[in-house]
Motif scaffolding. Structure first.
Motif, mmCIF file in Angstrom:
data_model
loop_
_atom_site.group_PDB
_atom_site.id
_atom_site.type_symbol
_atom_site.label_atom_id
_atom_site.label_comp_id
_atom_site.label_asym_id
_atom_site.label_seq_id
_atom_site.Cartn_x
_atom_site.Cartn_y
_atom_site.Cartn_z
ATOM 1 N N VAL A 1 83.802 1.366 -27.531
ATOM 2 C CA VAL A 1 82.611 0.679 -26.993
ATOM 3 C C VAL A 1 83.062 -0.331 -25.933
ATOM 4 N N SER B 1 82.094 -0.397 -22.008
ATOM 5 C CA SER B 1 81.149 -1.442 -21.557
ATOM 6 C C SER B 1 81.866 -2.580 -20.848
ATOM 7 N N GLN C 1 73.679 -3.353 -21.974
ATOM 8 C CA GLN C 1 72.876 -2.189 -22.367
ATOM 9 C C GLN C 1 73.792 -1.078 -22.890
ATOM 10 N N ILE C 2 74.942 -0.927 -22.234
ATOM 11 C CA ILE C 2 75.858 0.152 -22.653
ATOM 12 C C ILE C 2 76.374 -0.127 -24.054
ATOM 13 N N VAL C 3 76.687 -1.426 -24.325
ATOM 14 C CA VAL C 3 77.180 -1.768 -25.681
ATOM 15 C C VAL C 3 76.133 -1.368 -26.712
ATOM 16 N N SER C 4 74.872 -1.727 -26.460
ATOM 17 C CA SER C 4 73.864 -1.429 -27.501
ATOM 18 C C SER C 4 73.615 0.067 -27.578
ATOM 19 N N GLU D 1 74.066 -11.355 -14.378
ATOM 20 C CA GLU D 1 74.115 -10.387 -13.296
ATOM 21 C C GLU D 1 73.697 -9.012 -13.783
ATOM 22 N N GLU D 2 73.110 -8.262 -12.883
ATOM 23 C CA GLU D 2 72.670 -6.904 -13.234
ATOM 24 C C GLU D 2 73.840 -6.116 -13.826
ATOM 25 N N LEU D 3 74.999 -6.209 -13.182
ATOM 26 C CA LEU D 3 76.135 -5.393 -13.658
ATOM 27 C C LEU D 3 76.517 -5.794 -15.075
ATOM 28 N N GLN D 4 76.374 -7.094 -15.369
ATOM 29 C CA GLN D 4 76.714 -7.549 -16.725
ATOM 30 C C GLN D 4 75.657 -7.064 -17.704
ATOM 31 N N GLN D 5 74.387 -7.114 -17.249
ATOM 32 C CA GLN D 5 73.299 -6.614 -18.114
ATOM 33 C C GLN D 5 73.530 -5.141 -18.418
ATOM 34 N N TRP D 6 73.992 -4.461 -17.412
ATOM 35 C CA TRP D 6 74.281 -3.025 -17.567
ATOM 36 C C TRP D 6 75.297 -2.846 -18.698
ATOM 37 N N ASP D 7 76.352 -3.646 -18.667
ATOM 38 C CA ASP D 7 77.370 -3.547 -19.730
ATOM 39 C C ASP D 7 76.757 -3.851 -21.091
#
Lengths: 40, 312, 325
Positions: free
Chosen positions: B224, B228, C305-308, C297-303
């Motif tokens: 993960v 991520s 989202q990927i974690v969840s 930041e969007e890119l951090q939000q993206w990460d």
């Protein structure tokens, strides 16, 4: 319940979809390509 | 046998203390084995310091020509490259900690100190060398470990170096070329002057059966983190620092080259070779930075394809 | 001077026994602690200042009390008497509380709740008093204006395992986790704020609270100029911040319903929080819609989202493994 979990999982794709994300992503993409070009 | 290394044989250790084999041979110690626990604690402590150098002590034992580092603990001081012997502030703490440890049944002695070089690589500066020489004079056997938490993140593996200093005035044999590492321009002076006063030891790691079990469990979640994380994002400041350092080095090299161009027919072949190696180093540094950037971009593109291309 | 001092103290004692707190305080404040012919020792001065402040506080008179607490603050650091310094701390916390400096009051209540000793000189201090002080710290933090500082104190309280035993814990948890508080929960919390007589903890800090008749948190029920109580304001702001984490944008109609207030009111509070930089967003008054901005930041939000997403995938796989699929 599994199928419901799978369905909710699929519904979360795409992970992010916003104009701002596209801008940031492409900005980062171009920055890296620029670094590569300069290094060359 | 995985856990046998964790048994502490007090008699054997006192014997080693009496024999003092290291006093005959400045290069006596050749290897360091670091436990997973100690490594994790040192890296986490180094990262917690951000851009400030932090320092701590290591506990362990001696096994032949190897240091065995069992555990590490942070010192309540901020080691900085301008502070002489920062650990002096913590002597009282060190003594109390060691005594309390023994009362709690932890028999390992302090076998060395570690500190962090955030973003500028694992080597000993002038102050580090004098601190380590002092330690090797009064607290043998004593090891110096340096960790670079910033490069650890960008390289994806722990940037760590273990060193021992030579006695004052000792002329070391020609050193085998150690792994190349980028030294920032503002540190090159400090690095160059002292790099012959110490030598690097070979670092390996070990873990207990419990560590194996816990790390396996963590490994299940590791994928993960991999998917991520964004190295490009996490390391922006560091990369910017590296590129600006590169630019300074290029400028310096260019100035030198332009000087020599005036009398280019005069410049000795040796000097020419030297300049080439300088420019070659700069090329290498820029290559390293670029490869890390491209790796970061590749992971972003893969993530984009994996997570953003599927539409309802 | 001597005779006047004795008479004043005697009179103050009588006023105190008749619970005429301010009169007692005025009587004692007539004692000339500074100049005077006799040199009064520091401890005596400190004890008088704290006693006068405490008496004023009994009548919730923070202004006069603060005058004497400020005098005491020059003396308390050299005082060897722990009881006096503890009294000083409690009075100071109450003054901050009364002046609605909730965050500072919370930090002081929390400091008091961490007293390790159970006996100071000849005074007993027991768990219930500390628990009350801890509860007051939680209450004040919740009532404080939403923002990064409050979040830090909330985190400290949330991680303090003693808080999980407090009745107020469910509210603390929701506030800390930035979840929306529903009306019934707010009412329950409001009940908590009911004027609980401080005397119900008289068994504990004998010297500190025994005569504090008013409750810790009377003023939190006080009405503000816009006819909301401090509690209402705090709850609405909290819910607004929580909503800003949940929604990208929302109409004021909906937001008003969610917060249980009129849409205009919601717009007013939202605009104030945005101006005070306690919330990121923009208001489209023509459409009557608020657009929240997320600082990450969007890119951090993206990460994130990927974690969840990965966690959800992992849960599905674990579920399948459990069912033997």
């Amino acid at each position: 319940s599994l199928l419901r979990q799978v369905s909710s999982l699929l519904r979360r794709l795409p992970a992010i979809e916003s104009v701002k994300f596209q801008d940031d992503f492409l900005m980062e993409y171009n920055d890296t390509l620029l670094i590569t070009y300069l290094a060359m | 046998d995985l856990d046998s290394i964790y048994v502490y044989d007090e008699a054997a250790q006192s014997q080693v203390q009496q024999d003092r084999p290291w006093s005959q041979d400045p290069n006596y110690f050749k290897r360091v084995k670091v436990s997973a626990l100690a490594l994790l604690k040192m890296v986490v402590h180094a990262r917690s310091g951000g851009t400030i150098e932090v320092m701590g002590l290591m506990q362990g034992k001696i096994d032949g020509d190897a240091f065995i580092v069992m555990d590490a603990f942070a010192l309540p001081v901020e080691g900085t490259e301008t502070r002489v012997n920062a650990q002096a502030d913590a002597y009282e703490y060190m003594v109390e900690y060691s005594q309390t440890n023994k009362q709690a049944g932890r028999l390992e002695n302090v076998v060395g100190w570690y500190h962090s070089h955030p973003g500028y690589g694992c080597w000993l500066s002038g102050i580090d060398v004098s601190t380590q020489m002092l330690n090797q004079q009064y607290q043998e056997p004593f090891l110096a470990i340096v960790i670079d938490p910033t490069r650890t993140v960008s390289a994806g593996k722990v940037e760590i170096g273990a060193f021992r200093t030579y006695p004052e005035g000792h002329i070391p044999p020609d050193e085998p070329v150690s792994e190349y590492q980028t030294i920032p321009l503002n540190k090159i002076e400090d690095f160059g002057v002292h790099c012959k006063q110490y030598y690097a030891l070979d670092v390996t790691y070990f873990k207990s059966s419990l560590d194996c079990h816990l790390l396996d469990l963590l490994w299940n979640k590791y994928w993960v983190n991999t998917l991520s994380s964004s190295p490009l994002l996490a390391n922006r400041d560091y990369v910017a620092g590296q590129i600006s350092d590169l630019a300074e080095k290029l400028e310096q090299a260019e100035n030198q080259l332009s000087h020599s161009r005036m009398g280019s027919f005069l410049v000795a072949p040796q000097r020419k070779k030297e300049e080439e190696s300088q420019v070659a180093k700069i090329t290498r540094d820029s290559l390293k930075i670029t490869i890390e950037q491209v790796h970061g971009l590749m992971s972003q593109v893969i993530k984009d394809i994996l997570f953003n291309s599927v539409h309802q | 001077e001597e005779q006047v001092l004795v008479i004043r103290e005697k009179l103050a004692e009588l006023y105190e026994s008749e619970q005429q707190w301010s009169k007692a305080a005025q009587m004692l404040s007539g004692i000339d602690l500074d100049a005077g012919i006799r040199m009064l020792d520091e401890t005596y001065k400190l004890s008088k200042c704290v006693q006068i402040a405490r008496l004023y506080l009994e009548d919730d008179d923070a202004v006069n009390a603060e005058v004497f607490i400020n005098k005491a603050s020059f003396l308390v650091s050299n005082s060897p008497h722990e009881v006096l310094s503890l009294q000083y701390k409690v009075c100071y916390a109450r003054i901050l509380d009364l002046k609605r400096k909730f965050l500072e009051a919370a930090l002081r209540y929390y400091d008091i709740s961490q007293i390790e000793k159970r006996q100071i000189e000849d005074e007993l201090i027991d768990e219930e008093a500390l628990e009350q002080a801890l509860s007051a710290a939680v209450t004040c933090t919740i009532l404080a204006a939403a923002g990064p500082q409050r979040s830090r104190v909330l985190a400290t309280l949330y991680k303090d395992e003693r808080c999980s035993k407090l009745k107020i814990y469910p509210i603390l948890q929701k506030v800390y986790l930035e979840r929306i508080l529903r009306k019934p929960e707010i009412d329950a919390f409001s009940e908590e704020l009911k004027p609980h007589q401080v005397t119900n903890i008289v068994l504990t800090f004998q010297i500190l609270f025994s005569r504090m008749k008013s409750n810790f948190i009377l003023q939190q029920k006080a009405l503000l100029p816009d006819n909301f109580t401090v509690l209402d304001r705090a709850m609405i702001e909290h819910n607004l911040l929580s909503a800003s984490k949940l929604y990208t944008n929302i109409s004021f109609e909906e937001l008003g319903t969610l917060l249980g207030i009129a849409p205009q009111k919601a717009e007013k509070i939202a605009s104030r929080m945005i101006c005070e930089d306690r919330m990121r967003g923009s208001i489209d008054q023509v459409e009557a819609v608020i657009h929240f901005e997320d600082v990450t930041e969007e890119l951090q939000q993206w990460d994130h989202q990927i974690v969840s997403l990965c966690q959800a995938l992992n849960d599905v796989l674990d579920g399948m493994a459990k069912k033997g699929l």
